[in-house]
Design an enzyme around this catalytic site. Structure first.
Site, short mmCIF file in Angstrom:
data_model
loop_
_atom_site.label_atom_id
_atom_site.label_comp_id
_atom_site.label_asym_id
_atom_site.label_seq_id
_atom_site.Cartn_x
_atom_site.Cartn_y
_atom_site.Cartn_z
N LYS A 110 0.62 -1.49 -0.05
CA LYS A 110 0.36 0.32 -0.32
C LYS A 110 0.79 1.09 -0.35
CE LYS A 110 -4.50 -1.61 1.71
NZ LYS A 110 -6.37 -1.59 3.47
N LYS A 194 -4.65 -9.27 -5.61
CA LYS A 194 -5.60 -9.70 -5.24
C LYS A 194 -6.56 -8.74 -5.49
CE LYS A 194 -5.53 -7.44 -0.61
NZ LYS A 194 -7.17 -7.37 0.44
N LYS A 197 -10.33 -3.30 -2.47
CA LYS A 197 -10.94 -2.46 -2.28
C LYS A 197 -9.56 -0.96 -3.26
CE LYS A 197 -13.17 -3.13 1.59
NZ LYS A 197 -12.26 -3.50 2.44
#
Ligand code: ADP
Length: 329
Positions: A110, A194, A197
């Site tokens: 992230k 994967k 969101k």
């Protein structure tokens, strides 16, 4: 048993197949006391809009209840309504080595290439450990992506118990165990990572049938299947993984057979998956349409009150064991 979900973006089919559906099954089985948390304090570790977050909290509560997280049968609450989560996270940070946090793949994923990486994103797993240890949860049903964080939570429980002791020398923290669903990792539509969101590679669980199909139709399958006559490899195909989660046993066998013999093309296979998804979603959509937001908010308030009682009792033990606070309160 406890688990959580971030109120970011929309609830997607990966969340549903990897986690939420198993949560419903655990509630229905009724063998364990269950708690589910909308983890809004985790959602602020990446750039976000406050108004949107507030809307998402309502939307996720509605969607989760529609999926079967019935507040009459489980404790559903919002993380930041129970302040003890962030308090415990700070205390646990004192027994968590920085080196462990540096190894977390979600942080690397992230944070990579971003102009701004918050300290919160780095310490995210500490807050997640607090979410779990606060309630002495024994089982945490999650997707594969969270297993590394859960390992850290187990390690943190051990470290805390080694360093601090409750009344009579007892352990305060309970080591949680992960519980994976049969489809712990649903890939994104692009097939590169994967479904998540934060990656924009999702299909919303409650998306209308047309956009649902439009996205599914284009989803990545077996990269070696270039022509209709090429036999496919179900074991590497995300569509087959979803069939295994949602279709009847005879359909799963049929899919595997028709894929490997090239009797079906990928679109035909996706059409069957789409139909089965829509069947699964009918009762969920009906339930969702009937929910009243005021009642849902009230249920979240009740859930938080229940959670707070457990959290307060653990925190009294924690503060005493750690030698924190004056004796004035
Ligand atoms: P996201 O990565 O989409 O933001 P969350 O972190 O809120 O999802 O995760 C909520 C739950 O859904 C967790 O238990 C997580 O392990 C599970 N989950 C998330 N993405 C997937 C996926 N692609 N496949 C299977 N389970 C998933």
């Amino acid at each position: 048993m406890l688990s959580g979900i971030q109120p970011t973006g929309e609830l997607h089919i990966g969340n549903y197949l990897g986690a939420v559906r198993t949560w419903r099954q655990q509630i229905e089985e009724g063998t364990e006391e269950t708690m589910f948390c909308i983890v809004d304090a985790h959602a602020i570790t990446v750039p976000y809009e406050p108004k949107e977050l507030r809307r998402n909290i309502d939307a996720f509560a509605i969607d989760l209840i529609a999926c079967g997280l019935d507040p009459e049968k489980t404790t559903l609450f919002v993380q930041s309504d129970v302040r003890e989560h962030t308090e415990l996270a700070w205390y646990l940070a004192s027994v968590t080595p920085m080196g462990d946090l540096h190894r977390m793949t979600q942080f690397k994923d992230k944070g990579e290439g971003k102009d701004f990486v918050s300290t919160g994103l780095f310490t995210y797993p500490v807050l997640m450990s607090a979410d779990i240890l606060l309630y002495k949860a024994q089982i945490v049903p999650v997707g594969e992506d969270q297993v590394q964080h859960l390992e850290l939570a187990r390690e943190t429980a051990r470290r805390f118990n080694h360093r601090f002791h409750g009344e009579g020398g007892v352990d305060i923290m309970v080591e949680p165990r992960p519980r994976l669903s049969s489809t712990p990792r649903i890939m994104g539509l692009d097939g590169t990572s994967k479904m998540s969101k934060s990656k924009g590679n999702t299909i919303g669980l409650f998306e209308e049938p047309k956009p649902f199909w439009d996205k599914l139709k284009k989803a990545y399958t077996d990269p070696l299947r270039l022509k209709l006559s090429d036999p496919g490899r179900p074991e590497v195909c995300n569509i087959y993984t979803m069939h295994k989660a949602i279709s009847a046993d005879e359909t799963i066998l049929e899919v595997a057979h028709k894929c490997t013999t090239a009797a079906w093309g990928c679109v035909a296979c996706k059409q069957v998956l789409f139909d089965n998804f829509q069947k699964e979603l009918i009762p969920l959509r009906t339930k969702r349409a009937q929910l009243d937001i005021e009642k849902v908010r009230q249920a979240l308030g009740d859930g938080a009150s229940k959670a707070r009682r457990i959290a307060a009792s653990t925190m009294t033990e924690v503060r005493t064991a750690m030698g924190l606070g004056s004796l004035a309160t």
